[in-house]
Design an enzyme around this catalytic site. Structure first.
Site, PDB file in Angstrom:
ATOM      1  N   HIS A 158       0.852  -1.190   0.000  1.00 50.28           N
ATOM      2  CA  HIS A 158       0.000   0.000   0.000  1.00 50.28           C
ATOM      3  C   HIS A 158       0.885   1.236   0.000  1.00 50.28           C
ATOM      4  CE1 HIS A 158      -3.802  -2.037   1.867  1.00 50.28           C
ATOM      5  NE2 HIS A 158      -3.250  -2.779   0.925  1.00 50.28           N
ATOM      6  N   GLU A 211       0.917   3.920   1.755  1.00 55.23           N
ATOM      7  CA  GLU A 211       1.372   4.350   3.077  1.00 55.23           C
ATOM      8  C   GLU A 211       2.585   3.548   3.534  1.00 55.23           C
ATOM      9  OE1 GLU A 211      -1.735   3.428   2.119  1.00 55.23           O
ATOM     10  OE2 GLU A 211      -3.175   4.028   3.651  1.00 55.23           O
ATOM     11  N   CYS A 269      -6.263   1.768   5.856  1.00 60.00           N
ATOM     12  CA  CYS A 269      -6.879   0.515   6.282  1.00 60.00           C
ATOM     13  C   CYS A 269      -6.291   0.136   7.646  1.00 60.00           C
ATOM     14  CB  CYS A 269      -6.602  -0.577   5.247  1.00 60.00           C
ATOM     15  SG  CYS A 269      -4.875  -1.134   5.209  1.00 60.00           S
ATOM     16  N   CYS A 309      -2.442  -0.455   7.552  1.00 62.29           N
ATOM     17  CA  CYS A 309      -1.659   0.771   7.415  1.00 62.29           C
ATOM     18  C   CYS A 309      -1.749   1.635   8.673  1.00 62.29           C
ATOM     19  CB  CYS A 309      -2.096   1.549   6.185  1.00 62.29           C
ATOM     20  SG  CYS A 309      -1.657   0.711   4.645  1.00 62.29           S
TER      21      CYS A 309
END
Length: 153
Positions: free
Chosen positions: A56, A58, A86, A89
């Site tokens: 992801h 992040e 999410c 993260c």
């Protein structure tokens, strides 16, 4: 003397999200900024390209910033991300000890900050950053909406 304007980190995150969409990735972008306002790292989602469900934006940006700093903690940094993180993260943000999280669109289905499990509110969360949501929300949400509309045709 004219002061040099630093680009808006959320605009940079949106640019990362657009680049991710062009590569066929879900359009999420992230930028890590240090206390001096300088960009330490930026990334867009790479889950498909890396064949890694944890790639992801992040996570990628935080890892790159930590590597650049030579430290697993980023206590004076701000993370700008185009979508509410999410749970995975959000937990990583806590582990990196990020000072401040700024995100764009809210994610009622998959978010882990203001929705879902609310990671930072859990008793087991060791660090809670300052959180600001809804920054350039309309723009960030539009990118996601457009991406998924083209996928569903």
């Amino acid at each position: 003397m004219i002061a040099k304007m630093t680009p808006d980190p959320m605009l940079q995150a949106l640019d990362q999200a657009r680049s991710a969409a062009e590569r066929g990735e879900v359009p999420v972008g992230a930028v890590v900024v240090g206390a001096d306002g300088g960009v330490l790292a930026m990334a867009g989602n790479r889950t498909e390209a890396d064949r890694d469900p944890t790639a992801h934006a992040e996570i990628l940006a935080l890892r790159a910033a930590a590597a650049r700093r030579g430290s697993p903690r980023l206590p004076d940094c701000t993370l700008f991300v185009t979508l509410e993180p999410c749970p995975m993260c959000a937990h990583a943000i806590s582990l990196f000890r990020v000072r401040r999280l700024v995100f764009g669109a809210y994610d009622p289905k998959g978010g882990g900050v203001d929705h879902g499990v609310r990671v930072f509110d859990a008793a087991s969360c060791q660090h809670r950053p300052d959180v600001v949501g809804g920054v350039r929300e309309t723009e960030a949400a539009a990118l996601l909406r457009e991406f998924f509309q083209t996928r569903r045709r």
